[in-house]
Design an enzyme around this catalytic site. Structure first.
Site, PDB file in Angstrom:
ATOM      1  N   ASP A  35      42.318  46.229  43.722  1.00 13.64           N
ATOM      2  CA  ASP A  35      41.703  45.016  44.262  1.00 13.64           C
ATOM      3  C   ASP A  35      42.582  44.286  45.276  1.00 13.64           C
ATOM      4  O   ASP A  35      42.102  43.402  45.985  1.00 13.64           O
ATOM      5  CB  ASP A  35      41.352  44.065  43.111  1.00 13.64           C
ATOM      6  CG  ASP A  35      40.391  44.716  42.132  1.00 13.64           C
ATOM      7  OD1 ASP A  35      39.409  45.323  42.599  1.00 13.64           O
ATOM      8  OD2 ASP A  35      40.630  44.642  40.918  1.00 13.64           O
TER       9      ASP A  35
ATOM     10  N   HIS B  16      48.478  45.978  35.884  1.00 12.47           N
ATOM     11  CA  HIS B  16      47.450  46.867  35.339  1.00 12.47           C
ATOM     12  C   HIS B  16      47.738  47.147  33.876  1.00 12.47           C
ATOM     13  O   HIS B  16      48.901  47.188  33.468  1.00 12.47           O
ATOM     14  CB  HIS B  16      47.389  48.195  36.121  1.00 12.47           C
ATOM     15  CG  HIS B  16      46.094  48.900  35.935  1.00 12.47           C
ATOM     16  ND1 HIS B  16      45.883  49.802  34.921  1.00 12.47           N
ATOM     17  CD2 HIS B  16      44.926  48.812  36.612  1.00 12.47           C
ATOM     18  CE1 HIS B  16      44.640  50.240  34.990  1.00 12.47           C
ATOM     19  NE2 HIS B  16      44.034  49.665  36.003  1.00 12.47           N
TER      20      HIS B  16
ATOM     21  N   HIS C 291      39.261  41.883  35.686  1.00 13.79           N
ATOM     22  CA  HIS C 291      38.747  43.228  36.028  1.00 13.79           C
ATOM     23  C   HIS C 291      38.238  43.173  37.470  1.00 13.79           C
ATOM     24  O   HIS C 291      38.973  42.774  38.378  1.00 13.79           O
ATOM     25  CB  HIS C 291      37.686  43.606  34.978  1.00 13.79           C
ATOM     26  CG  HIS C 291      37.254  45.045  34.974  1.00 13.79           C
ATOM     27  ND1 HIS C 291      37.924  46.045  35.617  1.00 13.79           N
ATOM     28  CD2 HIS C 291      36.165  45.653  34.382  1.00 13.79           C
ATOM     29  CE1 HIS C 291      37.292  47.201  35.432  1.00 13.79           C
ATOM     30  NE2 HIS C 291      36.217  46.990  34.692  1.00 13.79           N
TER      31      HIS C 291
ATOM     32  N   SER D  69      34.535  47.919  32.131  1.00 11.02           N
ATOM     33  CA  SER D  69      33.168  48.271  32.554  1.00 11.02           C
ATOM     34  C   SER D  69      32.747  49.632  32.003  1.00 11.02           C
ATOM     35  O   SER D  69      31.601  49.796  31.570  1.00 11.02           O
ATOM     36  CB  SER D  69      33.043  48.235  34.081  1.00 11.02           C
ATOM     37  OG  SER D  69      34.071  48.973  34.695  1.00 11.02           O
TER      38      SER D  69
ATOM     39  N   ARG E  64      44.698  54.070  44.550  1.00 12.34           N
ATOM     40  CA  ARG E  64      43.506  53.541  45.237  1.00 12.34           C
ATOM     41  C   ARG E  64      43.927  52.481  46.259  1.00 12.34           C
ATOM     42  O   ARG E  64      43.307  52.337  47.309  1.00 12.34           O
ATOM     43  CB  ARG E  64      42.520  52.956  44.211  1.00 12.34           C
ATOM     44  CG  ARG E  64      42.042  53.982  43.202  1.00 12.34           C
ATOM     45  CD  ARG E  64      41.236  53.345  42.074  1.00 12.34           C
ATOM     46  NE  ARG E  64      42.011  52.369  41.327  1.00 12.34           N
ATOM     47  CZ  ARG E  64      41.522  51.600  40.366  1.00 12.34           C
ATOM     48  NH1 ARG E  64      40.244  51.685  40.032  1.00 12.34           N
ATOM     49  NH2 ARG E  64      42.286  50.743  39.716  1.00 12.34           N
TER      50      ARG E  64
HETATM   51  N1  CMX Z   1      50.524  37.779  37.735  1.00 13.06           N
HETATM   52  C1  CMX Z   1      51.143  37.004  36.819  1.00 13.06           C
HETATM   53  N2  CMX Z   1      51.344  37.357  35.540  1.00 13.06           N
HETATM   54  C2  CMX Z   1      50.934  38.591  35.184  1.00 13.06           C
HETATM   55  C3  CMX Z   1      50.321  39.476  36.099  1.00 13.06           C
HETATM   56  C4  CMX Z   1      50.096  39.014  37.418  1.00 13.06           C
HETATM   57  N3  CMX Z   1      49.464  39.765  38.331  1.00 13.06           N
HETATM   58  N4  CMX Z   1      50.023  40.620  35.446  1.00 13.06           N
HETATM   59  C5  CMX Z   1      50.429  40.479  34.182  1.00 13.06           C
HETATM   60  N5  CMX Z   1      50.969  39.243  34.017  1.00 13.06           N
HETATM   61  C6  CMX Z   1      51.442  38.628  32.774  1.00 13.06           C
HETATM   62  C7  CMX Z   1      50.306  38.592  31.775  1.00 13.06           C
HETATM   63  O1  CMX Z   1      49.426  37.481  32.055  1.00 13.06           O
HETATM   64  C8  CMX Z   1      51.046  38.492  30.464  1.00 13.06           C
HETATM   65  O2  CMX Z   1      51.527  37.161  30.358  1.00 13.06           O
HETATM   66  P1  CMX Z   1      51.581  36.411  28.902  1.00 13.06           P
HETATM   67  O3  CMX Z   1      52.422  37.312  28.033  1.00 13.06           O
HETATM   68  O4  CMX Z   1      52.193  35.111  29.233  1.00 13.06           O
HETATM   69  O5  CMX Z   1      50.156  36.332  28.448  1.00 13.06           O
HETATM   70  C9  CMX Z   1      52.261  39.400  30.716  1.00 13.06           C
HETATM   71  O6  CMX Z   1      52.414  39.460  32.154  1.00 13.06           O
HETATM   72  C10 CMX Z   1      52.098  40.794  30.176  1.00 13.06           C
HETATM   73  O7  CMX Z   1      50.908  41.361  30.705  1.00 13.06           O
HETATM   74  P2  CMX Z   1      50.818  42.937  30.952  1.00 13.06           P
HETATM   75  O8  CMX Z   1      50.971  43.611  29.628  1.00 13.06           O
HETATM   76  O9  CMX Z   1      51.719  43.339  32.053  1.00 13.06           O
HETATM   77  O10 CMX Z   1      49.338  43.103  31.510  1.00 13.06           O
HETATM   78  P3  CMX Z   1      47.977  43.282  30.696  1.00 13.06           P
HETATM   79  O11 CMX Z   1      47.821  44.727  30.379  1.00 13.06           O
HETATM   80  O12 CMX Z   1      47.888  42.336  29.574  1.00 13.06           O
HETATM   81  O13 CMX Z   1      46.905  42.836  31.779  1.00 13.06           O
HETATM   82  C11 CMX Z   1      45.953  42.700  33.936  1.00 13.06           C
HETATM   83  C12 CMX Z   1      46.582  43.625  32.889  1.00 13.06           C
HETATM   84  C13 CMX Z   1      45.360  43.562  35.039  1.00 13.06           C
HETATM   85  C14 CMX Z   1      44.801  41.922  33.270  1.00 13.06           C
HETATM   86  C15 CMX Z   1      47.019  41.734  34.473  1.00 13.06           C
HETATM   87  O14 CMX Z   1      48.030  42.462  35.115  1.00 13.06           O
HETATM   88  C16 CMX Z   1      46.463  40.691  35.407  1.00 13.06           C
HETATM   89  O15 CMX Z   1      46.020  39.621  34.945  1.00 13.06           O
HETATM   90  N6  CMX Z   1      46.469  40.940  36.757  1.00 13.06           N
HETATM   91  C17 CMX Z   1      45.843  40.052  37.723  1.00 13.06           C
HETATM   92  C18 CMX Z   1      44.348  40.226  37.726  1.00 13.06           C
HETATM   93  C19 CMX Z   1      43.963  41.551  38.358  1.00 13.06           C
HETATM   94  O16 CMX Z   1      44.420  41.921  39.419  1.00 13.06           O
HETATM   95  N7  CMX Z   1      43.040  42.274  37.699  1.00 13.06           N
HETATM   96  C20 CMX Z   1      42.451  43.520  38.277  1.00 13.06           C
HETATM   97  C21 CMX Z   1      42.841  44.784  37.520  1.00 13.06           C
HETATM   98  C22 CMX Z   1      42.192  46.014  38.138  1.00 13.06           C
HETATM   99  C23 CMX Z   1      40.710  46.043  37.885  1.00 13.06           C
HETATM  100  O17 CMX Z   1      40.294  46.209  36.737  1.00 13.06           O
HETATM  101  O18 CMX Z   1      39.918  45.872  38.836  1.00 13.06           O
END
Ligand code: CMX
Length: 441
Positions: free
Chosen positions: A373, A318, A271, A241, A327
């Site tokens: 979140d 994250h 996000h 954002s 937070r």
């Molecule tokens: N549950 C399951 N798998 C997860 C996970 C979770 N909460 N977080 C990361 N992973 C997985 C990823 O999907 C990725 O899998 P693949 O290699 O199979 O594609 C792997 O672990 C590596 O990911 P990462 O490097 O640890 O995380 P990223 O930096 O790529 O992504 C985020 C970060 C937040 C998108 C991810 O942790 C996620 O999807 N979390 C759940 C959604 C969420 O809570 N988002 C809110 C973030 C805060 C905000 O912006 O408001």
């Protein structure tokens, strides 16, 4: 208003002159190095932006102008009788770079009250949408309707000089922030409360008035909103954002256009939409397990089911943080103080005990800890704000403070159009074979 504007401009002039000198002397210095995986994988860790308002450390979490969340809770002005910071104070800190006095924070409250009038055509635009429209979509469309009020767009069309951009962006940002609670509350009351709208209370602060217009007069809810609006406001410059608002603003799109673009990014489930997904996931778990207070064993079973279905556990992980999000901790403290016996809050804490070791055991999740979140929805549900599709709008109202303060800085520092270089996969393969260089315009 004049005082804060003058202070901001004075700071902006100092930093602007510093940057000029700094670039003259050090402009060619190499900062970090880019690895191939980074250009394929979301530019993680690639330094490419200057953002004044806050800085995120993987271990330490977010600091706003150097202050942690507990420090903000201690040092920022409060509402009478309250103990949570006023978001007005945080906005002042992000914009001016100094802690405000109580008078300065209160002054901002009254400036925003004075500027909060929303023209009727914005409400008419919202009313034209099917009531089933997601609240975030309604919110973004309403802000686009409000763009008719942009001072920047009008002045640019009239032929504004470059040196005046910052002032029009500043004025638009103040107007926009002032009007957002009214618009958001209108969408809430329209969608969930039969269109019974509540007039603003001119004696309340920005966050307290927002809660009031949504229909919540309990002082604890006002305190929660002050905390919520403070902690969701900013998270450095690279999150979707903030980065989107900055990028779109760099084309000299006015603050209404730039911020609504940022909100469209916030509306994604990886996000900001994760805050609705968390509560939805908890409700689905309760339904599946047929209990409102699942045991650790039952939560473990449900987390594994979620992962086996190829889904993410919302609220965990994250892109930058590598520890529990401060937070999340701030909200946990609020829960311990105000609602320690709430079963949903206890479930959130139980999930916190259960999820990280499971995610860790996958071996690929870089951060198994909860983010902002994971907690917010449970606090809102406790006070009756159960309509979880609305939660990302709350996040969006708060996020305006950080991204619009940053947009003011972008213009006062005269940052140029953002235009990074991209490469094609074919080109990368040729480069790896030594057949082609991929640098250049
Ligand atoms: N549950 C399951 N798998 C997860 C996970 C979770 N909460 N977080 C990361 N992973 C997985 C990823 O999907 C990725 O899998 P693949 O290699 O199979 O594609 C792997 O672990 C590596 O990911 P990462 O490097 O640890 O995380 P990223 O930096 O790529 O992504 C985020 C970060 C937040 C998108 C991810 O942790 C996620 O999807 N979390 C759940 C959604 C969420 O809570 N988002 C809110 C973030 C805060 C905000 O912006 O408001």
């Amino acid at each position: 208003m004049g005082v804060i504007k003058d202070r901001f401009k004075a700071k902006g002039d100092i930093i602007s002159a510093e940057i000029k000198e700094l670039l003259k002397e050090h402009g060619n210095k190499v900062i970090g190095e880019v690895q191939l995986y980074q250009i394929y994988q979301g530019m993680r860790g690639m330094t490419g932006l200057v953002t004044e308002t806050s800085l995120l450390d993987a271990q330490d979490g977010i600091r706003f102008r150097g202050y942690s969340i507990p420090e903000l809770q201690e040092k920022l002005p409060k509402a009478p009788g309250g103990s949570e910071p006023l978001p007005e104070g945080l906005f002042y800190l992000m914009l001016v770079g100094e802690l405000p006095t109580e008078d300065e924070a209160n002054h901002l409250s009254s400036v925003w009250q004075r500027r909060s009038h929303v023209p009727n055509h914005v409400f008419a635009t919202i009313e034209a949408l099917p009531i089933s429209t997601h609240p975030m979509t309604q919110f973004v469309i309403a802000i686009m309707a409000l763009q008719t009020e942009s001072a920047f767009a009008k002045k640019y069309a009239e032929g504004m000089a470059k040196k005046d951009y910052w002032e029009a962006v500043f004025d638009d940002s103040m107007d926009l922030i002032a009007r957002l609670p009214r618009i958001a509350a209108y969408i809430y009351r329209r969608k969930y409360k039969g269109g019974q709208h509540i007039q603003p209370n001119g004696l309340l602060d920005w966050a307290g008035n927002f809660a009031h217009m949504m229909g919540y007069s309990n002082e604890d809810v006002h305190e929660l909103f002050r905390l919520y609006m403070t902690i969701h406001s900013d998270h450095e410059g690279g999150n979707v954002s903030a980065h989107t608002t900055h990028l779109v603003g760099s084309a000299l799109s006015d603050p209404y256009l730039a911020y609504s673009a940022g909100l469209n990014g916030l509306a994604g489930p990886l996000h900001g939409l994760a805050n609705q997904e968390v509560i939805k996931w908890i409700y689905e778990m309760q339904e599946h397990l047929q209990t409102n207070l699942p045991s650790s064993e039952q939560i473990k079973e449900y987390v594994e089911k979620t992962l086996n279905e190829g889904k993410v556990v919302p609220g965990y992980g994250h892109a930058v943080l590598r520890k529990t999000d401060p937070r999340f901790e701030a909200q946990m403290e609020f829960g311990k103080k105000h609602l320690p016996d709430d079963p949903l809050v206890q479930t959130i804490w139980n999930v916190y005990e259960t999820v990280p070791p499971i995610l860790q055991s996958l071996g690929k999740v870089k951060n198994p800890w909860p983010n902002v979140d994971a907690h917010s929805g449970a606090l809102l549900v406790h006070y009756g704000i159960v309509e979880y599709e609305f939660y990302t709008v709350l996040f969006g109202v708060s996020r305006s403070l950080g991204v619009l303060a940053s947009l003011c800085w972008d213009r006062v520092l005269n940052f140029p159009l953002e235009r990074p270089k991209s490469v094609s996969h074919r080109q990368v393969k040729k480069w790896l074979n030594g057949e082609e260089e991929i640098w250049g315009d």
